[in-house]
Design an enzyme around this catalytic site. Sequence first.
Site, PDB file in Angstrom:
ATOM      1  N   ARG A  18      11.025  66.923  47.918  1.00  0.00           N
ATOM      2  CA  ARG A  18      10.118  66.260  46.966  1.00  0.00           C
ATOM      3  C   ARG A  18      10.894  65.463  45.927  1.00  0.00           C
ATOM      4  O   ARG A  18      10.526  64.328  45.607  1.00  0.00           O
ATOM      5  CB  ARG A  18       9.188  67.274  46.299  1.00  0.00           C
ATOM      6  CG  ARG A  18       8.153  67.837  47.258  1.00  0.00           C
ATOM      7  CD  ARG A  18       7.253  68.854  46.597  1.00  0.00           C
ATOM      8  NE  ARG A  18       8.061  69.962  46.090  1.00  0.00           N
ATOM      9  CZ  ARG A  18       7.731  70.743  45.083  1.00  0.00           C
ATOM     10  NH1 ARG A  18       6.605  70.550  44.422  1.00  0.00           N
ATOM     11  NH2 ARG A  18       8.498  71.722  44.714  1.00  0.00           N
ATOM     12  N   ASN A  36       3.956  70.046  48.119  1.00  0.00           N
ATOM     13  CA  ASN A  36       4.021  70.896  49.299  1.00  0.00           C
ATOM     14  C   ASN A  36       2.607  71.310  49.681  1.00  0.00           C
ATOM     15  O   ASN A  36       1.728  71.395  48.823  1.00  0.00           O
ATOM     16  CB  ASN A  36       4.838  72.156  49.012  1.00  0.00           C
ATOM     17  CG  ASN A  36       6.313  71.872  48.854  1.00  0.00           C
ATOM     18  OD1 ASN A  36       6.835  70.903  49.391  1.00  0.00           O
ATOM     19  ND2 ASN A  36       6.997  72.727  48.115  1.00  0.00           N
TER      20      ASN A  36
END
Length: 91
Positions: A18, A36
């Site tokens: 990320r 996520n």
Amino acid sequence: MATQRVYVSGKVQGVGYRDYMVRKAREHGVVGWVRNTRDGRVEMLASGEDDALAAFVEASRGGPMLCRVDNVEAHPDSEKPAKGFTKRFTA
């Protein structure tokens, strides 16, 4: 500006993926978010000029050293993200 929802599967959680995509979004001038998912994937909503968005989606096929991207699915989306590109909590 175009918007795409992108799902990335593989070893993409717990490896800095990320953060990598936040950096790539800033490099390409793309706005949106990354998070996520409970099924082990990463989901992103990204908006930008066509060329920038295409480069961002292509960058999602890479990642930090410890990650492994098995599949990238990108689909047009009508949701418009806010300014900037942020990490969100797991959905």
